[in-house]
Design a protein around this motif. Structure first.
Motif, PDB file in Angstrom:
ATOM      1  N   GLN A  67       0.834  -1.207   0.000  1.00 36.77           N
ATOM      2  CA  GLN A  67       0.000   0.000   0.000  1.00 36.77           C
ATOM      3  C   GLN A  67       0.864   1.250   0.000  1.00 36.77           C
ATOM      4  O   GLN A  67       0.710   2.135  -0.825  1.00 36.77           O
ATOM      5  N   ASN A  68       1.813   1.326   0.936  1.00 38.57           N
ATOM      6  CA  ASN A  68       2.719   2.464   1.034  1.00 38.57           C
ATOM      7  C   ASN A  68       4.122   1.932   1.262  1.00 38.57           C
ATOM      8  O   ASN A  68       4.320   1.033   2.086  1.00 38.57           O
ATOM      9  N   GLY A  69       5.085   2.507   0.542  1.00 36.74           N
ATOM     10  CA  GLY A  69       6.464   2.063   0.766  1.00 36.74           C
ATOM     11  C   GLY A  69       7.283   2.155  -0.496  1.00 36.74           C
ATOM     12  O   GLY A  69       7.017   2.964  -1.382  1.00 36.74           O
ATOM     13  N   THR A  70       8.309   1.320  -0.553  1.00 39.59           N
ATOM     14  CA  THR A  70       9.263   1.398  -1.650  1.00 39.59           C
ATOM     15  C   THR A  70       9.432   0.026  -2.284  1.00 39.59           C
ATOM     16  O   THR A  70       9.558  -0.974  -1.584  1.00 39.59           O
ATOM     17  N   VAL A  71       9.434   0.012  -3.608  1.00 38.24           N
ATOM     18  CA  VAL A  71       9.733  -1.219  -4.347  1.00 38.24           C
ATOM     19  C   VAL A  71      11.089  -1.020  -5.019  1.00 38.24           C
ATOM     20  O   VAL A  71      11.301  -0.034  -5.718  1.00 38.24           O
ATOM     21  N   ILE A  72      12.001  -1.918  -4.729  1.00 35.09           N
ATOM     22  CA  ILE A  72      13.311  -1.849  -5.378  1.00 35.09           C
ATOM     23  C   ILE A  72      13.362  -2.968  -6.418  1.00 35.09           C
ATOM     24  O   ILE A  72      13.322  -4.148  -6.078  1.00 35.09           O
ATOM     25  N   ASN A 121       9.546  -3.553   9.732  1.00 34.13           N
ATOM     26  CA  ASN A 121       8.550  -3.360   8.676  1.00 34.13           C
ATOM     27  C   ASN A 121       8.329  -4.654   7.882  1.00 34.13           C
ATOM     28  O   ASN A 121       9.200  -5.514   7.830  1.00 34.13           O
ATOM     29  N   GLN A 122       7.150  -4.696   7.272  1.00 34.89           N
ATOM     30  CA  GLN A 122       6.859  -5.854   6.417  1.00 34.89           C
ATOM     31  C   GLN A 122       7.687  -5.769   5.150  1.00 34.89           C
ATOM     32  O   GLN A 122       7.697  -4.745   4.467  1.00 34.89           O
ATOM     33  N   ILE A 123       8.398  -6.830   4.852  1.00 34.91           N
ATOM     34  CA  ILE A 123       9.226  -6.855   3.641  1.00 34.91           C
ATOM     35  C   ILE A 123       8.907  -8.133   2.885  1.00 34.91           C
ATOM     36  O   ILE A 123       8.869  -9.214   3.469  1.00 34.91           O
ATOM     37  N   SER A 163       7.413  -2.209   3.074  1.00 41.44           N
ATOM     38  CA  SER A 163       6.219  -1.477   3.454  1.00 41.44           C
ATOM     39  C   SER A 163       6.561  -0.374   4.449  1.00 41.44           C
ATOM     40  O   SER A 163       7.316  -0.600   5.409  1.00 41.44           O
ATOM     41  N   GLY A 164       6.083   0.837   4.164  1.00 43.73           N
ATOM     42  CA  GLY A 164       6.210   1.921   5.134  1.00 43.73           C
ATOM     43  C   GLY A 164       7.598   2.539   5.242  1.00 43.73           C
ATOM     44  O   GLY A 164       7.870   3.263   6.189  1.00 43.73           O
ATOM     45  N   VAL A 165       8.473   2.266   4.273  1.00 44.30           N
ATOM     46  CA  VAL A 165       9.812   2.858   4.338  1.00 44.30           C
ATOM     47  C   VAL A 165      10.065   3.669   3.071  1.00 44.30           C
ATOM     48  O   VAL A 165       9.791   3.211   1.961  1.00 44.30           O
ATOM     49  N   PHE A 166      10.559   4.898   3.248  1.00 42.79           N
ATOM     50  CA  PHE A 166      10.957   5.747   2.117  1.00 42.79           C
ATOM     51  C   PHE A 166      12.403   6.157   2.351  1.00 42.79           C
ATOM     52  O   PHE A 166      12.729   6.684   3.419  1.00 42.79           O
ATOM     53  N   TYR A 225      -1.156   2.349  -3.029  1.00 43.91           N
ATOM     54  CA  TYR A 225      -1.074   1.381  -4.134  1.00 43.91           C
ATOM     55  C   TYR A 225      -0.678   1.991  -5.471  1.00 43.91           C
ATOM     56  O   TYR A 225      -0.638   1.321  -6.489  1.00 43.91           O
ATOM     57  N   GLU A 226      -0.385   3.297  -5.507  1.00 44.35           N
ATOM     58  CA  GLU A 226      -0.022   3.944  -6.780  1.00 44.35           C
ATOM     59  C   GLU A 226       1.471   4.269  -6.763  1.00 44.35           C
ATOM     60  O   GLU A 226       2.016   4.669  -5.735  1.00 44.35           O
TER      61      GLU A 226
END
Ligand SMILES: [Zn+2]
Lengths: 152, 302
Positions: free
Chosen positions: A13-18, A40-42, A62-65, A89-90
């Motif tokens: 939902q919110n976070g970073t995709v590498i 955090n959920q990874i 999840s939840g990390v920037f 989710y965007e």
């Protein structure tokens, strides 16, 4: 197309995709970013097909920037990594990593006679080549290149 | 330059190098001056190097300074397992400047970062030995009257020879042409040739130098050591090729001078010693004046 590829690891939902992490360096990326020490959920997927890398890995946190200076630390082991910043989710922002001019405390000097391999000294390198990564040790002045690069 | 350390010759600008050479000239004219009276200099030799240590200690004594320190690690707290970090922090309290030789590469840079007094690197493994480079520069300028546009021959072990690497890098500031003469196994490493390529400087590589010796302004000889060869037969084949004899000097330029960082073994035949073109013993004497100039510059006395 892109959407379906990313679905191979569940969406956040919110976070970073590498994305576009070389599969062989997945655990180095996890180590450098300290992902093994946070709550955090990874989720990650590895050995996914990639035209460019052969086999790649994706990490979703999840939840990390990340700050740029923190994320650029992975450039040594994942120079082609692409980041998607996710809010609700965007994908709200895309980033690429950049090899920094100086590398502090990540890499090991390959020179067995270097003082950094004997005393507790934080390693420091000047990046003399970014394409085929070559690091010049601030202490012994020897070059450590991609092939003999070891992450501390 | 006050309170700076001298770890690598690249730490100093061309202007600063020339300033040290000018000061060296002053000390050559008048070497005995009590400029270091009341100062304590630590000479920490974690590996023995009698020649370098005596040269520094002679320089300090002629300036009226006092010396504390050790000549090899076995007589120091290092043999009890003390870290370099702790030794440097402690010794910083006892002196105004540290002269250090250490077998580990990068040790001098590390020491300069933790010391509260200036550090002079008197050799860190195969890495740097900047006072040697400065005395070589002084000897070249003194014998040639200039540093610009010279043709320098470097002979012998160009692969492992730290002295020739540092001198080559330093001389590249003055539009030097280089001739590298070495056995195949001990050639100048690519990284240094690349450095010259990037600067657009000319260099030539040879396996023998008898035919070209007439072009040299400076011949810088180094020792070819048997233990550097993977195959002892290779050493036997080449060992006499890199020996300089008086008969070879017939057609050399009148201004040509022969340098050697010493100690020599057999790479310069003793019959060269009386030739006025042999300069290696004066070069060693210049080392004392150069070190006087370095000490006074870093202490802000001159
Ligand atoms: Zn190093």
């Amino acid at each position: 197309m892109k959407e379906t590829k990313q679905m191979s690891v569940s969406a956040i939902q919110n976070g970073t995709v590498i994305d576009h992490v070389p599969a062989s360096n997945l655990f180095k990326v996890i180590q450098i970013l300290g992902l093994d020490r946070i709550d955090n959920q990874i989720t990650f997927g590895t050995n996914l097909e990639s035209k460019k890398l052969g086999r790649k890995a994706i990490i979703k946190i999840s939840g990390v920037f990340f700050e740029d200076k923190d994320i650029n630390r992975i450039a040594l082991v994942a120079p082609d990594a692409k980041l998607n910043i996710i809010k609700d989710y965007e994908v709200v922002e895309k980033k690429v990593v950049e090899v920094p001019d100086n590398i502090i405390g990540i890499a090991k000097c390959m020179n067995p006679k270097c003082i950094t391999n004997f005393e507790s000294v934080t390693t420091r390198f000047r990046v003399v080549s970014k394409k085929n990564v070559a690091l010049k040790c601030h202490y012994c002045e020897k070059i450590t290149n991609q092939e003999n690069l070891q992450i501390i | 330059m006050k309170n700076r350390s001298l770890v690598s010759i690249d730490d100093f600008s061309t202007e600063e190098i020339l300033k040290i050479l000018d000061l060296t000239k002053e000390f050559e004219k008048q070497p005995i001056r009590k400029l270091l009276a009341g100062k304590v200099i630590a000479t920490l030799f974690f590996e023995p190097s009698t020649r370098t240590r005596l040269s520094f200690e002679s320089a300090i004594n002629r300036l009226g300074g006092k010396i504390v320190g050790f000549a090899d690690a076995s007589s120091s707290s290092v043999s009890k397992g003390e870290t370099l970090n702790d030794t440097i922090r402690t010794v910083s309290n006892y002196c105004d400047l540290i002269v250090m030789r250490h077998p580990m590469e990068g040790s001098a840079r590390f020491a300069s970062e933790i010391a509260t007094v200036p550090v002079i690197n008197a050799g860190d493994g195969a890495n740097q030995h900047p006072s040697q480079t400065l005395l070589d520069l002084y000897s070249i300028r003194k014998t040639q009257g200039k540093l610009d546009n010279l043709n320098i021959f470097m002979v012998g072990d160009l692969k492992y020879g730290r002295t020739v690497h540092s001198l080559m890098m330093a001389m590249s500031r003055w539009n030097t042409t280089f001739n590298f003469i070495s056995p195949e196994e001990l050639k100048m490493p690519d990284e240094f040739k690349l450095y010259l390529d990037n600067l657009g400087l000319k260099y030539y590589e040879h396996n023998d130098f008898t035919d070209i010796i007439s072009r040299a302004d400076i011949i810088y000889m180094t020792r070819v050591q048997k233990e550097r060869f993977s195959d002892p037969i290779e050493y036997e084949k080449v060992k006499n090729v890199y020996v300089l004899r008086n008969s070879m000097l017939k057609n050399t330029k009148p201004n040509m001078r022969i340098l050697h960082p010493l100690p020599r073994v057999n790479e310069i035949h003793q019959d060269v010693d009386n030739n006025p073109k042999a300069y290696y013993f004066e070069q060693a004497l210049n080392g004392v004046y150069t070190r006087q100039a370095i000490l006074c510059s870093l202490l802000g006395i001159k």
